[in-house]
Design a protein around this motif. Structure first.
Motif, PDB file in Angstrom:
ATOM      1  N   VAL A   1      -0.254  -4.249 -14.203  1.00 20.80           N
ATOM      2  CA  VAL A   1      -0.493  -2.817 -14.383  1.00 20.80           C
ATOM      3  C   VAL A   1      -1.416  -2.293 -13.287  1.00 20.80           C
ATOM      4  CG1 VAL A   1      -1.529  -1.092 -15.898  1.00 20.80           C
ATOM      5  CG2 VAL A   1      -0.057  -2.859 -16.863  1.00 20.80           C
ATOM      6  N   GLU A   2      -2.445  -3.055 -12.959  1.00 20.67           N
ATOM      7  CA  GLU A   2      -3.370  -2.636 -11.905  1.00 20.67           C
ATOM      8  C   GLU A   2      -2.668  -2.542 -10.559  1.00 20.67           C
ATOM      9  OE1 GLU A   2      -6.451  -5.522 -12.225  1.00 20.67           O
ATOM     10  OE2 GLU A   2      -7.536  -4.432 -13.815  1.00 20.67           O
ATOM     11  N   ALA A   3      -1.724  -3.458 -10.312  1.00 24.42           N
ATOM     12  CA  ALA A   3      -0.966  -3.408  -9.065  1.00 24.42           C
ATOM     13  C   ALA A   3      -0.096  -2.155  -9.006  1.00 24.42           C
ATOM     14  CB  ALA A   3      -0.097  -4.662  -8.922  1.00 24.42           C
ATOM     15  N   MET A   4       0.522  -1.800 -10.136  1.00 20.32           N
ATOM     16  CA  MET A   4       1.338  -0.587 -10.191  1.00 20.32           C
ATOM     17  C   MET A   4       0.483   0.650  -9.954  1.00 20.32           C
ATOM     18  SD  MET A   4       3.740  -1.507 -13.484  1.00 20.32           S
ATOM     19  CE  MET A   4       4.305   0.173 -13.606  1.00 20.32           C
ATOM     20  N   ALA A   5      -0.699   0.688 -10.563  1.00 21.18           N
ATOM     21  CA  ALA A   5      -1.590   1.824 -10.363  1.00 21.18           C
ATOM     22  C   ALA A   5      -2.020   1.915  -8.906  1.00 21.18           C
ATOM     23  CB  ALA A   5      -2.812   1.700 -11.268  1.00 21.18           C
ATOM     24  N   GLY A   6      -2.263   0.762  -8.293  1.00 17.87           N
ATOM     25  CA  GLY A   6      -2.652   0.749  -6.885  1.00 17.87           C
ATOM     26  C   GLY A   6      -1.564   1.290  -5.980  1.00 17.87           C
ATOM     27  N   GLU A   7      -0.320   0.953  -6.278  1.00 16.62           N
ATOM     28  CA  GLU A   7       0.800   1.464  -5.477  1.00 16.62           C
ATOM     29  C   GLU A   7       0.917   2.984  -5.625  1.00 16.62           C
ATOM     30  OE1 GLU A   7       4.255  -0.640  -6.696  1.00 16.62           O
ATOM     31  OE2 GLU A   7       3.596  -2.563  -5.876  1.00 16.62           O
ATOM     32  N   GLY A   8       0.757   3.472  -6.851  1.00 18.01           N
ATOM     33  CA  GLY A   8       0.807   4.916  -7.072  1.00 18.01           C
ATOM     34  C   GLY A   8      -0.318   5.637  -6.358  1.00 18.01           C
ATOM     35  N   TYR A   9      -1.489   5.019  -6.352  1.00  8.94           N
ATOM     36  CA  TYR A   9      -2.647   5.611  -5.665  1.00  8.94           C
ATOM     37  C   TYR A   9      -2.414   5.671  -4.158  1.00  8.94           C
ATOM     38  CZ  TYR A   9      -7.471   6.050  -3.992  1.00  8.94           C
ATOM     39  OH  TYR A   9      -8.614   6.458  -3.357  1.00  8.94           O
ATOM     40  N   ASP A  10      -1.876   4.597  -3.593  1.00 12.96           N
ATOM     41  CA  ASP A  10      -1.587   4.579  -2.158  1.00 12.96           C
ATOM     42  C   ASP A  10      -0.581   5.667  -1.790  1.00 12.96           C
ATOM     43  OD1 ASP A  10      -3.302   2.458  -1.774  1.00 12.96           O
ATOM     44  OD2 ASP A  10      -1.732   0.925  -1.872  1.00 12.96           O
ATOM     45  N   ASP A  11       0.431   5.850  -2.639  1.00 12.05           N
ATOM     46  CA  ASP A  11       1.442   6.879  -2.373  1.00 12.05           C
ATOM     47  C   ASP A  11       0.833   8.275  -2.437  1.00 12.05           C
ATOM     48  OD1 ASP A  11       4.374   7.735  -2.189  1.00 12.05           O
ATOM     49  OD2 ASP A  11       3.757   8.710  -4.050  1.00 12.05           O
ATOM     50  N   PHE A  12      -0.030   8.512  -3.430  1.00 10.32           N
ATOM     51  CA  PHE A  12      -0.709   9.802  -3.568  1.00 10.32           C
ATOM     52  C   PHE A  12      -1.530  10.087  -2.309  1.00 10.32           C
ATOM     53  CE2 PHE A  12      -3.055  12.484  -7.042  1.00 10.32           C
ATOM     54  CZ  PHE A  12      -3.016  13.597  -6.207  1.00 10.32           C
ATOM     55  N   CYS A  13      -2.331   9.118  -1.901  1.00  8.35           N
ATOM     56  CA  CYS A  13      -3.172   9.308  -0.708  1.00  8.35           C
ATOM     57  C   CYS A  13      -2.315   9.568   0.529  1.00  8.35           C
ATOM     58  CB  CYS A  13      -4.058   8.088  -0.496  1.00  8.35           C
ATOM     59  SG  CYS A  13      -5.415   7.926  -1.678  1.00  8.35           S
ATOM     60  N   ALA A  14      -1.186   8.877   0.638  1.00  3.35           N
ATOM     61  CA  ALA A  14      -0.309   9.066   1.799  1.00  3.35           C
ATOM     62  C   ALA A  14       0.244  10.492   1.837  1.00  3.35           C
ATOM     63  CB  ALA A  14       0.834   8.055   1.765  1.00  3.35           C
ATOM     64  N   LYS A  15       0.570  11.039   0.680  1.00  4.45           N
ATOM     65  CA  LYS A  15       1.052  12.422   0.624  1.00  4.45           C
ATOM     66  C   LYS A  15      -0.030  13.398   1.078  1.00  4.45           C
ATOM     67  CE  LYS A  15       4.675  12.156  -2.932  1.00  4.45           C
ATOM     68  NZ  LYS A  15       4.985  10.733  -2.788  1.00  4.45           N
ATOM     69  N   VAL A  16      -1.267  13.147   0.663  1.00  3.21           N
ATOM     70  CA  VAL A  16      -2.371  14.015   1.086  1.00  3.21           C
ATOM     71  C   VAL A  16      -2.590  13.878   2.593  1.00  3.21           C
ATOM     72  CG1 VAL A  16      -4.817  14.537   0.792  1.00  3.21           C
ATOM     73  CG2 VAL A  16      -3.453  13.850  -1.182  1.00  3.21           C
ATOM     74  N   GLU A  17      -2.535  12.662   3.093  1.00  2.00           N
ATOM     75  CA  GLU A  17      -2.737  12.436   4.531  1.00  2.00           C
ATOM     76  C   GLU A  17      -1.710  13.196   5.359  1.00  2.00           C
ATOM     77  OE1 GLU A  17      -2.555   8.203   5.028  1.00  2.00           O
ATOM     78  OE2 GLU A  17      -4.069   7.884   3.459  1.00  2.00           O
ATOM     79  N   SER A  18      -0.438  13.095   4.977  1.00  2.00           N
ATOM     80  CA  SER A  18       0.619  13.747   5.760  1.00  2.00           C
ATOM     81  C   SER A  18       0.603  15.259   5.570  1.00  2.00           C
ATOM     82  CB  SER A  18       1.987  13.191   5.371  1.00  2.00           C
ATOM     83  OG  SER A  18       2.271  13.447   3.997  1.00  2.00           O
TER      84      SER A  18
END
Length: 299
Positions: free
Chosen positions: A171-188
């Motif tokens: 579950v923590e790994a899934m949350a981490g992937e979602g967090y990385d995707d969120f941050c990537a959207k903000v970055e772009s």
């Protein structure tokens, strides 16, 4: 003799229009519940329908995305984010206007716009992912209910017990992937560095003014400012008449906000954010089972 040819008068040009598309309430998947409007939910299909109608309307020169949401389902928010991107690619600029709150998934959607306008007291940011797990084991024991499960293959999480260490890691790994995707959207979307975004992420909540200082929004102001920016982005001359049309599938009185104040009181905004999150959880699981809801992963 031959009659003189007469030319038909030219048809008057359509008044430039700014389409207002509303994203208000809890962001939910289309399959969430049938009676979404009464429960304060907004789904990707509703927003997509409004955006597509705005794209196809030749009089619409720009889209104002009015966001009043504390967030919700991450996949649903990502789907709306994608649809906003497609509207921009169609050639029509999109300006996001943040209302009382535009946090978590609400802010994610805003990052897909060309410009983000926030009120100084808007509650925004909350760049993060929260995963909750319902553990009813203690409640079931108090009721004298004992559950015996038979599983084939890998053991799956169950509401009748807590997570094992292996399940928690998953579950923590899934949350981490979602967090990385969120941050990537903000970055772009915001043209910010990974380091800058991570410094202001991790679920931190900002006022509109704080977000502006950190580069998370472009302008401070209310819906009037956002409408002016949308018209300017569309190439409409200053002072020209512009129509404002609500394209929302579920109109939420956005046009009525044109006569209101631009500033949202911070105290009221934070209270509304807390109330919205609490009521959403209580309505989903009931007051008796609320203590059994455990936050098992946060990023």
């Amino acid at each position: 003799g031959a009659e003189a040819a007469t030319e038909a008068p030219a048809a008057p040009a359509a008044t430039p229009t700014v389409a207002i598309v509303t994203v208000a309430g809890t962001i939910a998947r289309d399959s969430a519940k049938p009676n979404r409007a009464a429960e304060g939910m907004v789904t990707p299909s509703e927003v997509r329908s409004a955006l597509r109608r705005a794209e196809k309307d030749p009089s619409v020169r720009a889209v104002l995305l009015r966001i009043d949401s504390t967030g919700g389902d991450a996949l649903a928010a990502a789907a709306i984010w994608r649809d906003v991107q497609l509207t921009r690619r169609s050639g029509k600029p999109v300006v996001a206007s943040l209302g009382t709150y535009a946090a978590s998934g609400g802010y994610m959607i805003a990052t897909a716009a060309d410009v983000i306008v926030a009120q100084p007291g808007t509650v925004t940011g909350s760049i993060g992912v929260l995963v909750a797990k319902l553990d009813l084991s203690r409640w079931l024991r108090r009721q004298g209910i004992y559950v015996h499960e038979l599983a084939a293959g890998a053991e799956q999480p169950s509401f009748s017990r807590g997570l094992t260490r292996a399940q928690r890691r998953q579950v923590e790994a899934m949350a981490g992937e979602g967090y990385d995707d969120f941050c990537a959207k903000v970055e772009s979307g915001r043209a910010l560095s990974r380091r800058h975004v991570r410094r202001h992420a991790r679920g931190r909540v900002w006022t509109g003014e704080q977000a502006w200082r950190r580069g998370l929004v472009d302008e401070l102001g209310g819906i009037h400012v956002a409408l002016s920016l949308a018209a300017a982005r569309a190439g409409v001359e200053s002072g020209a008449k512009v129509r404002h049309v609500d394209f929302a599938a579920k109109p939420a009185g956005v046009l009525g906000a044109l006569g209101g104040k631009d500033d949202a009181p911070l105290g009221a905004a934070i209270g509304a954010l807390s109330a919205a999150l609490g009521s959403a959880l209580l309505s989903a699981i009931g007051p008796e089972l609320y203590p059994a809801l455990h936050a098992v992963a946060m990023a």
